[in-house]
Write an enzyme that holds these catalytic residues in place. Structure first.
Site, PDB file in Angstrom:
ATOM      1  N   THR A 127       0.869  -1.175   0.000  1.00 54.06           N
ATOM      2  CA  THR A 127       0.000   0.000   0.000  1.00 54.06           C
ATOM      3  C   THR A 127       0.901   1.218   0.000  1.00 54.06           C
ATOM      4  OG1 THR A 127      -1.765  -1.141   1.175  1.00 54.06           O
ATOM      5  CG2 THR A 127      -1.798   1.254   1.232  1.00 54.06           C
ATOM      6  N   LYS A 142       0.622   4.705   8.424  1.00 57.98           N
ATOM      7  CA  LYS A 142       1.210   5.105   7.133  1.00 57.98           C
ATOM      8  C   LYS A 142       0.136   5.206   6.061  1.00 57.98           C
ATOM      9  CE  LYS A 142       2.424   1.899   4.576  1.00 57.98           C
ATOM     10  NZ  LYS A 142       1.856   1.040   3.502  1.00 57.98           N
ATOM     11  N   LYS A 151      -7.173   1.380  -2.899  1.00 59.64           N
ATOM     12  CA  LYS A 151      -6.778   0.945  -1.560  1.00 59.64           C
ATOM     13  C   LYS A 151      -6.985   2.062  -0.542  1.00 59.64           C
ATOM     14  CE  LYS A 151      -5.267  -1.698   1.680  1.00 59.64           C
ATOM     15  NZ  LYS A 151      -3.924  -2.299   1.760  1.00 59.64           N
TER      16      LYS A 151
END
Length: 298
Positions: free
Chosen positions: A101, A244, A176
């Site tokens: 990701t 993150k 995502k």
């Protein structure tokens, strides 16, 4: 056609999820070259027939397909665009698939550099955590050229079941971000519900039986609430990696002028957890923070 008989796969990043994903490729008969910053994390794969390589460059020069599953965008940038990175050592015709990701902008940059070298690049982040990786049932969101997606589909099918082509380079990463935004607020609700059940004197396991199949149902409720109840906060997905992801989503949303208050709240709560030293716990550890806050107010 890329098959197990004529293709070697390089797999970079064999952590909680990557190890299981690479195992599926081995079981399908592929020759799998592996590299990880911590070699001990490849021990089980090597025992099952994977071949260790000392550098990313070695894998890039030998593999026909290269899959990366690392931690942060800066890792992706180094692995792909660095002097000793994939795109400086892979042969023309190689397929590179970043399943980390990461940043949609970086995915587009990698795609453009790869195209200039005759390399096929796809961004293909996943969802499903350690459970989906082990079962080979990950959701895989793919950006890049449609022809490349079709070519590599048999490999993706070894790791996931819900595999969707989303559009041009970067589209997989944008999808995502949608996934992580949805999870962020949902995780708050799941944790609050389990803390509420506990404080109301109910049996949380019995409560879960009632609510997980109704309108409140979600993957997080069914798969992570049982871990919360059992006091299991081991990572299926690290808090530090979720932070993150939320940071990337917030930055992307800001560039679009989009307000995401639920996402901002979730990140602030997970930041508190990280500050308390829980960054290597699983995302379900948010339960601990909310439970502790409840106790402090009583």
């Amino acid at each position: 056609m890329l098959t197990a008989q004529n293709s070697t796969i390089g797999f970079i990043g064999t952590g909680v999820m990557g190890k299981s994903m690479a195992t599926h490729l081995l079981h399908a008969g592929y020759t799998v070259l592996v590299y990880n910053r911590t070699r001990t994390r490849t021990k089980e794969l090597l025992e099952n027939g994977a071949i260790w390589k000392d550098t990313v460059a070695e894998i890039a020069s030998e593999a026909h397909i290269i899959i990366t599953m690392v931690g942060y965008p800066q890792d992706v940038e180094e692995i792909y665009l660095g002097e000793k990175g994939i795109l400086n050592h892979a042969k023309a015709g190689t397929y590179v698939i970043d399943m980390t990701t990461s940043s949609p902008i970086l995915a587009r940059q990698i795609f453009e550099v790869a195209c200039g070298k005759g390399i096929h690049a796809l961004d293909a982040p996943v969802s499903g955590g350690d459970i989906g990786a082990k079962k080979g049932t990950l959701a895989i969101m793919v950006g890049g050229e449609k022809q490349d997606f079709d070519t590599i589909m048999p490999v993706l099918e070894l790791m996931g079941t819900n595999i969707v082509y989303q559009g041009t380079a970067g589209a997989g990463q944008h999808t995502k971000m949608c996934n992580q935004i949805a999870i962020a607020s949902n995780m708050i609700g799941v944790c609050e519900a389990m803390v509420y059940a506990k404080q109301a004197g109910l049996d949380p396991k019995t409560v879960l039986k009632s609510i997980e199949t109704g309108a409140a149902g979600s993957w997080s409720l069914s798969n992570l609430a049982p871990r919360m109840i059992n006091g299991d906060f081991e990572p299926g997905f690290y808090i530090k990696h979720f932070i993150k992801d939320m940071r990337i989503a917030l930055e992307s949303a800001e560039k679009m002028g989009l307000a995401t208050p639920g996402l901002q709240l979730a990140k602030s709560l997970y930041d508190q957890l990280a500050e308390k030293g829980a960054e290597n716990n699983g995302t379900q550890a948010l339960y601990k923070l909310l439970d502790q806050q409840t106790l402090q107010t009583i």
